[in-house]
Scaffold this motif. Structure first.
Motif, PDB file in Angstrom:
ATOM      1  N   LEU A  29     109.237  71.351  95.462  1.00 59.86           N
ATOM      2  CA  LEU A  29     109.342  72.702  96.025  1.00 59.86           C
ATOM      3  C   LEU A  29     109.353  72.653  97.544  1.00 59.86           C
ATOM      4  O   LEU A  29     110.154  73.326  98.193  1.00 59.86           O
ATOM      5  N   ARG A  30     108.482  71.834  98.130  1.00 64.33           N
ATOM      6  CA  ARG A  30     108.421  71.715  99.591  1.00 64.33           C
ATOM      7  C   ARG A  30     109.746  71.194 100.136  1.00 64.33           C
ATOM      8  O   ARG A  30     110.278  71.717 101.115  1.00 64.33           O
ATOM      9  N   LYS A  31     110.303  70.180  99.478  1.00 66.47           N
ATOM     10  CA  LYS A  31     111.575  69.615  99.942  1.00 66.47           C
ATOM     11  C   LYS A  31     112.699  70.643  99.836  1.00 66.47           C
ATOM     12  O   LYS A  31     113.520  70.771 100.743  1.00 66.47           O
ATOM     13  N   ILE A  32     112.716  71.388  98.745  1.00 66.76           N
ATOM     14  CA  ILE A  32     113.749  72.415  98.565  1.00 66.76           C
ATOM     15  C   ILE A  32     113.616  73.504  99.630  1.00 66.76           C
ATOM     16  O   ILE A  32     114.618  73.943 100.210  1.00 66.76           O
ATOM     17  N   LEU A  33     112.397  73.930  99.913  1.00 67.11           N
ATOM     18  CA  LEU A  33     112.188  74.946 100.952  1.00 67.11           C
ATOM     19  C   LEU A  33     112.657  74.452 102.319  1.00 67.11           C
ATOM     20  O   LEU A  33     113.287  75.197 103.076  1.00 67.11           O
ATOM     21  N   ILE A  34     112.364  73.203 102.636  1.00 70.62           N
ATOM     22  CA  ILE A  34     112.803  72.647 103.921  1.00 70.62           C
ATOM     23  C   ILE A  34     114.323  72.586 103.980  1.00 70.62           C
ATOM     24  O   ILE A  34     114.923  72.919 105.011  1.00 70.62           O
ATOM     25  N   ILE A  35     114.956  72.198 102.883  1.00 71.80           N
ATOM     26  CA  ILE A  35     116.422  72.142 102.855  1.00 71.80           C
ATOM     27  C   ILE A  35     117.010  73.535 103.062  1.00 71.80           C
ATOM     28  O   ILE A  35     117.949  73.720 103.848  1.00 71.80           O
ATOM     29  N   ILE A  36     116.463  74.524 102.387  1.00 76.02           N
ATOM     30  CA  ILE A  36     116.964  75.904 102.521  1.00 76.02           C
ATOM     31  C   ILE A  36     116.773  76.414 103.947  1.00 76.02           C
ATOM     32  O   ILE A  36     117.693  76.988 104.548  1.00 76.02           O
ATOM     33  N   MET A  37     115.578  76.196 104.507  1.00 75.48           N
ATOM     34  CA  MET A  37     115.329  76.664 105.880  1.00 75.48           C
ATOM     35  C   MET A  37     116.222  75.929 106.874  1.00 75.48           C
ATOM     36  O   MET A  37     116.745  76.537 107.809  1.00 75.48           O
ATOM     37  N   THR A  38     116.415  74.641 106.671  1.00 76.51           N
ATOM     38  CA  THR A  38     117.297  73.873 107.551  1.00 76.51           C
ATOM     39  C   THR A  38     118.715  74.420 107.486  1.00 76.51           C
ATOM     40  O   THR A  38     119.376  74.604 108.521  1.00 76.51           O
ATOM     41  N   TYR A  39     119.178  74.718 106.285  1.00 73.96           N
ATOM     42  CA  TYR A  39     120.529  75.251 106.115  1.00 73.96           C
ATOM     43  C   TYR A  39     120.677  76.591 106.841  1.00 73.96           C
ATOM     44  O   TYR A  39     121.640  76.804 107.576  1.00 73.96           O
ATOM     45  N   PRO A  61     122.923  68.480 108.080  1.00 74.61           N
ATOM     46  CA  PRO A  61     121.506  68.189 108.292  1.00 74.61           C
ATOM     47  C   PRO A  61     120.678  68.291 107.011  1.00 74.61           C
ATOM     48  O   PRO A  61     119.682  67.579 106.857  1.00 74.61           O
ATOM     49  N   CYS A  62     121.103  69.138 106.090  1.00 76.91           N
ATOM     50  CA  CYS A  62     120.381  69.272 104.820  1.00 76.91           C
ATOM     51  C   CYS A  62     120.496  67.993 103.997  1.00 76.91           C
ATOM     52  O   CYS A  62     119.502  67.502 103.450  1.00 76.91           O
ATOM     53  N   VAL A  63     121.692  67.457 103.921  1.00 75.10           N
ATOM     54  CA  VAL A  63     121.899  66.196 103.196  1.00 75.10           C
ATOM     55  C   VAL A  63     121.148  65.069 103.899  1.00 75.10           C
ATOM     56  O   VAL A  63     120.525  64.221 103.249  1.00 75.10           O
ATOM     57  N   GLY A  64     121.164  65.082 105.221  1.00 75.26           N
ATOM     58  CA  GLY A  64     120.423  64.073 105.977  1.00 75.26           C
ATOM     59  C   GLY A  64     118.934  64.118 105.683  1.00 75.26           C
ATOM     60  O   GLY A  64     118.298  63.078 105.480  1.00 75.26           O
ATOM     61  N   PHE A  65     118.381  65.315 105.628  1.00 66.66           N
ATOM     62  CA  PHE A  65     116.964  65.442 105.300  1.00 66.66           C
ATOM     63  C   PHE A  65     116.688  64.921 103.891  1.00 66.66           C
ATOM     64  O   PHE A  65     115.762  64.150 103.670  1.00 66.66           O
ATOM     65  N   TYR A  66     117.511  65.338 102.936  1.00 66.23           N
ATOM     66  CA  TYR A  66     117.302  64.924 101.552  1.00 66.23           C
ATOM     67  C   TYR A  66     117.369  63.404 101.415  1.00 66.23           C
ATOM     68  O   TYR A  66     116.505  62.784 100.788  1.00 66.23           O
ATOM     69  N   LEU A  67     118.384  62.800 102.016  1.00 68.80           N
ATOM     70  CA  LEU A  67     118.517  61.346 101.941  1.00 68.80           C
ATOM     71  C   LEU A  67     117.348  60.639 102.616  1.00 68.80           C
ATOM     72  O   LEU A  67     116.884  59.597 102.138  1.00 68.80           O
ATOM     73  N   SER A  68     116.866  61.207 103.720  1.00 66.59           N
ATOM     74  CA  SER A  68     115.731  60.572 104.402  1.00 66.59           C
ATOM     75  C   SER A  68     114.480  60.621 103.542  1.00 66.59           C
ATOM     76  O   SER A  68     113.696  59.678 103.526  1.00 66.59           O
ATOM     77  N   THR A  69     114.273  61.723 102.795  1.00 68.90           N
ATOM     78  CA  THR A  69     113.086  61.789 101.933  1.00 68.90           C
ATOM     79  C   THR A  69     113.179  60.780 100.796  1.00 68.90           C
ATOM     80  O   THR A  69     112.170  60.243 100.356  1.00 68.90           O
ATOM     81  N   GLN A  70     114.397  60.511 100.330  1.00 69.47           N
ATOM     82  CA  GLN A  70     114.568  59.537  99.260  1.00 69.47           C
ATOM     83  C   GLN A  70     114.377  58.109  99.771  1.00 69.47           C
ATOM     84  O   GLN A  70     113.727  57.301  99.126  1.00 69.47           O
ATOM     85  N   SER A  71     114.907  57.822 100.934  1.00 72.74           N
ATOM     86  CA  SER A  71     114.806  56.459 101.467  1.00 72.74           C
ATOM     87  C   SER A  71     113.401  56.155 101.970  1.00 72.74           C
ATOM     88  O   SER A  71     112.966  54.999 101.919  1.00 72.74           O
ATOM     89  N   ILE A  72     112.685  57.157 102.424  1.00 74.05           N
ATOM     90  CA  ILE A  72     111.317  56.928 102.898  1.00 74.05           C
ATOM     91  C   ILE A  72     110.453  56.397 101.764  1.00 74.05           C
ATOM     92  O   ILE A  72     109.631  55.504 101.970  1.00 74.05           O
TER      93      ILE A  72
END
Length: 84
Positions: A29-39, A61-72
């Motif tokens: 949920l937190r990741k989805i909210l950040i993606i939505i706000m970033t968009y 930037p939304c895809v960048g955030f998502y990919l960074s959370t996965q790679s972290i």
């Protein structure tokens, strides 16, 4: 003895809060909210900057955030294995 019980209770309360904070940090949920706000903010910025197709450009930037959370997580797991 009463003082010791108070200290243990305080430690348990702190541990519960730390566990809740960790759960929030890793929840979807937190990741989805950040993606939505970033968009939303990226679209607003790109519209103000008068760029072409701000709705598509805001996806980057939304895809960048998502990919960074996965790679972290991958990097974290690798690091934890090395540290053991």
């Amino acid at each position: 003895m009463e003082e010791l019980e108070k200290r243990i209770k305080k430690i348990e309360e702190r541990n519960k809060k730390v566990e809740q904070d960790k759960a929030w940090e890793t929840c979807s949920l937190r990741k989805i909210l950040i993606i939505i706000m970033t968009y939303i903010f990226a679209v607003l910025y790109l519209k103000i900057a008068d760029t072409t197709n701000p709705y598509f450009g805001a996806v980057v930037p939304c895809v960048g955030f998502y990919l960074s959370t996965q790679s972290i997580n991958l990097v974290k797991n690798f690091w934890l294995k090395k540290e053991r």
